[in-house]
Each structure stands twice: as structure tokens, then as C-alpha cells.
Design an enzyme around this catalytic site. Sequence first.
Site, PDB file in Angstrom:
ATOM      1  N   HIS A   1     -56.562 -99.635  67.709  1.00  0.00           N
ATOM      2  CA  HIS A   1     -55.745 -98.448  67.432  1.00  0.00           C
ATOM      3  C   HIS A   1     -54.262 -98.811  67.347  1.00  0.00           C
ATOM      4  O   HIS A   1     -53.511 -98.170  66.619  1.00  0.00           O
ATOM      5  CB  HIS A   1     -55.993 -97.379  68.493  1.00  0.00           C
ATOM      6  CG  HIS A   1     -57.434 -96.973  68.551  1.00  0.00           C
ATOM      7  ND1 HIS A   1     -58.060 -96.319  67.515  1.00  0.00           N
ATOM      8  CD2 HIS A   1     -58.374 -97.174  69.506  1.00  0.00           C
ATOM      9  CE1 HIS A   1     -59.338 -96.127  67.829  1.00  0.00           C
ATOM     10  NE2 HIS A   1     -59.550 -96.634  69.029  1.00  0.00           N
TER      11      HIS A   1
ATOM     12  N   HIS B   1     -56.304 -92.506  70.424  1.00  0.00           N
ATOM     13  CA  HIS B   1     -56.398 -93.223  69.147  1.00  0.00           C
ATOM     14  C   HIS B   1     -55.079 -93.300  68.372  1.00  0.00           C
ATOM     15  O   HIS B   1     -54.841 -94.298  67.698  1.00  0.00           O
ATOM     16  CB  HIS B   1     -57.439 -92.544  68.245  1.00  0.00           C
ATOM     17  CG  HIS B   1     -58.847 -92.838  68.656  1.00  0.00           C
ATOM     18  ND1 HIS B   1     -59.930 -92.564  67.854  1.00  0.00           N
ATOM     19  CD2 HIS B   1     -59.352 -93.384  69.801  1.00  0.00           C
ATOM     20  CE1 HIS B   1     -61.044 -92.932  68.480  1.00  0.00           C
ATOM     21  NE2 HIS B   1     -60.718 -93.419  69.672  1.00  0.00           N
TER      22      HIS B   1
ATOM     23  N   CYS C   1     -45.887 -73.116  67.018  1.00  0.00           N
ATOM     24  CA  CYS C   1     -45.515 -72.102  66.029  1.00  0.00           C
ATOM     25  C   CYS C   1     -46.761 -71.245  65.796  1.00  0.00           C
ATOM     26  O   CYS C   1     -47.655 -71.222  66.640  1.00  0.00           O
ATOM     27  CB  CYS C   1     -44.940 -72.721  64.753  1.00  0.00           C
ATOM     28  SG  CYS C   1     -46.052 -73.777  63.817  1.00  0.00           S
TER      29      CYS C   1
ATOM     30  N   ASP D   1     -41.257 -71.535  67.708  1.00  0.00           N
ATOM     31  CA  ASP D   1     -40.670 -70.417  66.982  1.00  0.00           C
ATOM     32  C   ASP D   1     -41.276 -69.134  67.572  1.00  0.00           C
ATOM     33  O   ASP D   1     -41.969 -69.173  68.608  1.00  0.00           O
ATOM     34  CB  ASP D   1     -40.853 -70.563  65.458  1.00  0.00           C
ATOM     35  CG  ASP D   1     -42.283 -70.309  64.985  1.00  0.00           C
ATOM     36  OD1 ASP D   1     -43.180 -70.083  65.828  1.00  0.00           O
ATOM     37  OD2 ASP D   1     -42.499 -70.334  63.757  1.00  0.00           O
TER      38      ASP D   1
ATOM     39  N   THR E   1     -49.196 -71.555  63.567  1.00  0.00           N
ATOM     40  CA  THR E   1     -50.378 -72.390  63.344  1.00  0.00           C
ATOM     41  C   THR E   1     -50.270 -73.772  63.977  1.00  0.00           C
ATOM     42  O   THR E   1     -51.284 -74.463  64.110  1.00  0.00           O
ATOM     43  CB  THR E   1     -50.578 -72.613  61.834  1.00  0.00           C
ATOM     44  OG1 THR E   1     -49.379 -73.233  61.326  1.00  0.00           O
ATOM     45  CG2 THR E   1     -50.830 -71.304  61.100  1.00  0.00           C
TER      46      THR E   1
HETATM   47  C1  RB5 Z   1     -44.056 -68.004  60.930  1.00  0.00           C
HETATM   48  O1  RB5 Z   1     -44.471 -66.779  60.408  1.00  0.00           O
HETATM   49  C2  RB5 Z   1     -45.090 -69.069  60.649  1.00  0.00           C
HETATM   50  O2  RB5 Z   1     -45.048 -69.424  59.315  1.00  0.00           O
HETATM   51  C3  RB5 Z   1     -44.841 -70.268  61.533  1.00  0.00           C
HETATM   52  O3  RB5 Z   1     -44.903 -69.892  62.871  1.00  0.00           O
HETATM   53  C4  RB5 Z   1     -45.848 -71.401  61.402  1.00  0.00           C
HETATM   54  O4  RB5 Z   1     -47.152 -70.942  61.495  1.00  0.00           O
HETATM   55  C5  RB5 Z   1     -45.647 -72.300  60.280  1.00  0.00           C
HETATM   56  O5  RB5 Z   1     -46.403 -73.248  60.062  1.00  0.00           O
END
Ligand code: RB5
Length: 147
Positions: free
Chosen positions: A132, A97, A64, A7, A66
Site C-alpha cells: 500500500h 490501504h 458537507c 459547511d 454529501t
Molecule cells: C450544499 O448544498 C451542498 O452542495 C454541499 O454541502 C455538498 O454536498 C457538496 O458536495
Amino acid sequence: MIALGADHGGYKLKEAIKKYLDENKIEYTDFGTNDETSVDYAPIAAKVAHFVADGKAEKGILCCGTGIGMSIAANKVKGIRAAVCANAYCAEITRHHNDSNILCLGGRVINEEQAVEFTRLFLEAPFDGGRHQRRVDEIAAIERGEL
Ligand code: RB5
């Protein structure tokens, strides 16, 4: 073949990873996004996850902000074992694993150099099998509703 997706929060990591794949002549399919305009991550995770689960790509990489949203979404697809990794140890050990088939990275958590390093480790590390394999089989049993 590697399936890629991001994203807006992971776009720059995806582009850095593409450069690494190009330099190493590793084939990939890019499911977007193609700039930093805000976009929802779940539909992109679904495209990459289905492509991997259908055997059209050996592995996938999703980025994304995070890595967390991408991993939650990708793990809804049967056969997907998506791992969010914020350090090199996890990027490598999740192959040994967990036989993870999708690496999830966060553009607000790691930098582009780390993303490339984690990608290299993830793509090169084998699955160890043995005990595993039993554990991965148990995850598949959860998907079948048997556990
Ligand atoms: C977008 O702002 C953010 O929520 C997305 O990139 C991600 O971190 C979601 O887990």
C-alpha cells in the site's frame, strides 16, 4: 491535533464529532462553519487541507451535504488524501490501504451516530504500509507530474 471543517450541510455532524473528541480528550482546531447558514464549502476545505498538509494537524475531518464537494476540494492540496466514506468499512479501510489523512462525511447521507463511529474508526486505524505504501507513493508521483 485534528482539523475540523463543515459547511451548513455538515455542521451538525461536525458538532457531534466535536463532542466525541471532547469526551476523549482529543485536541482539535475547528475551522467552522458555526451554524446552518448557507456557506461555500471549498474555502473551508482549503483551510483544513492546508493545515493538515503543513503538518499542523495529524488528520482532518470535513463534513458537507454529501462529503463529495469537500473531498474534491481537499484533494486539490498537495499531500492530501481525502476519502468520502458512507460506511464503517470504508472509514477504516481507507486508513489501512490509502493512508488517508482527511475523512469526508455527508450530513445528508449519514446520521450523527454514524459520523462518530466512522470518526473513531478513522482515527484509530493504522496505515498498513507494504504494497500500500507503493500505491500511495504512486499517487504522490501523480502530484509531481511524473505519472
Ligand atoms: C450544499 O448544498 C451542498 O452542495 C454541499 O454541502 C455538498 O454536498 C457538496 O458536495
